[in-house]
Design an enzyme around this catalytic site. Structure first.
Site, PDB file in Angstrom:
ATOM      1  CG  ASP A 155       0.506   7.781 -30.080  1.00 29.34           C
ATOM      2  OD1 ASP A 155      -0.525   7.644 -29.388  1.00 29.34           O
ATOM      3  OD2 ASP A 155       0.530   8.486 -31.111  1.00 29.34           O
ATOM      4  CE1 TYR A 156       1.915  -0.891 -31.663  1.00 31.87           C
ATOM      5  CE2 TYR A 156       3.281  -0.415 -29.750  1.00 31.87           C
ATOM      6  CZ  TYR A 156       3.117  -1.005 -30.989  1.00 31.87           C
ATOM      7  OH  TYR A 156       4.156  -1.701 -31.559  1.00 31.87           O
ATOM      8  CD  GLU A 157      -3.539   7.088 -31.522  1.00 27.70           C
ATOM      9  OE1 GLU A 157      -4.526   7.183 -32.286  1.00 27.70           O
ATOM     10  OE2 GLU A 157      -2.765   8.048 -31.283  1.00 27.70           O
ATOM     11  CG  HIS A 158      -5.912   1.227 -33.860  1.00 31.29           C
ATOM     12  ND1 HIS A 158      -7.222   1.637 -33.858  1.00 31.29           N
ATOM     13  CD2 HIS A 158      -5.198   2.215 -34.472  1.00 31.29           C
ATOM     14  CE1 HIS A 158      -7.310   2.817 -34.449  1.00 31.29           C
ATOM     15  NE2 HIS A 158      -6.102   3.187 -34.828  1.00 31.29           N
TER      16      HIS A 158
END
Length: 305
Positions: A155-158
């Site tokens: 769940d990397y978002e950046h």
């Protein structure tokens, strides 16, 4: 050295890698899969607080393990993950207890998330592919074994690295964890964003055969989404992650997307009637506590039918 034996061994390894996804697939009841993120918001929440329908396959997803320091100004640790969920209420002992009490429950952990340390972005920021993968394999394996976990979620978002680097790092991690039976299932948690999607699509194109579920964050769409729009978004993501098990979702916080009170379960029933419903997940149990998990019960009832 017998060159022919080396060649046979090499070809066998290639065959096993190419066919690994057919050997190690997710449980064969996708339309009854319910998943819930838990532990990110310090609500003194335990697994047993959440209602569990015995007729669904239930995955708790611990949120989050993060490769950042726990300091006043958090810094990236290049794949060295640490536990940031509520360790007191969601301990290894409690994982064992909930799995023993409910045979239909499995427990995973999610890597990264949105922020850390009161608002600092959690960015994918590897020093190199090799060093990040080495650190991630070691730290993730240790957490999985300590907590007796069944799977991981990405769940990397950046991002401070390009999509190909992200794909290679995450793909190699997933390959190691599955090849060595560290986990039995994996998932990714993308959402519609001009920076986020290219990273996950690069991963999907190269390593999609190692990913069992796509926890697509439909709650990241605009507030006020209606049923028709939601169904269009779903078809778009089915095309993006072709062949994947796309789970539908909503948030019980102040996020956007199609909310239950505005027709989420109507849309889900349509997908189920079309044979397209692969499962439902909710963000998150911490936010649902205030309403006594009303929508968790409703979602599981629909899946159990």
């Amino acid at each position: 050295m017998d060159f022919s034996k080396l060649l046979v061994s090499f070809l066998l390894l290639q065959f096993l890698f190419a066919n690994y996804s057919t050997v190690h697939t997710a449980p064969n009841c996708p339309s009854k899969l319910f998943r819930e993120y838990i532990g990110a918001e310090g609500q003194d929440l335990t697994f047993s607080d959440v209602p569990i329908n015995a007729n669904v396959e239930f995955h708790f997803i611990l949120s989050f393990a993060i490769d950042y320091t726990n300091s006043s100004i958090p810094l990236p640790t290049n794949g060295d993950f640490n536990v940031y969920w509520d360790k007191e209420n969601l301990s290894p002992y409690q994982v064992s207890c909930i799995k023993a009490e409910h045979p239909n429950v499995k427990v995973a952990m999610s890597l990264a998330g949105d922020t850390v340390g009161g608002g600092f972005n959690v960015s994918f920021d590897p020093a190199s592919v090799e060093s990040w993968v080495r650190n991630a394999i070691y730290s993730v394996t240790n957490i999985v074994k300590e907590y007796n976990l069944d799977g991981i979620d990405i769940d990397y978002e950046h991002f401070k690295a390009d999509p190909d680097t992200f794909a290679e790092c995450i793909g190699r991690l997933l390959y190691y964890l599955k090849r060595n039976r560290i986990v039995t299932f994996t998932s990714i948690a993308p959402f519609e964003d001009e920076d986020v999607q290219p990273h996950y699509l690069a991963l999907w194109r190269k390593y999609g055969h190692l990913i069992d579920y796509v926890n697509f964050q439909f709650y990241a769409y605009q507030k006020g989404t209606n049923v028709s729009q939601f169904l269009q978004y779903f078809e778009t993501q089915r095309g993006n992650y072709e062949g994947g098990k796309i789970l539908v979702s909503f948030g019980t916080d102040e996020s956007g997307g199609l909310k239950p009170q505005n027709g989420f379960f109507n849309a889900t029933s349509i997908l189920k009637s079309q044979g397209k419903l692969e499962g439902i997940f909710i963000w998150s149990a911490d936010d649902s506590k205030k309403d006594n998990f009303y929508y968790e019960k409703q979602a599981q009832d629909l899946l159990a039918l």
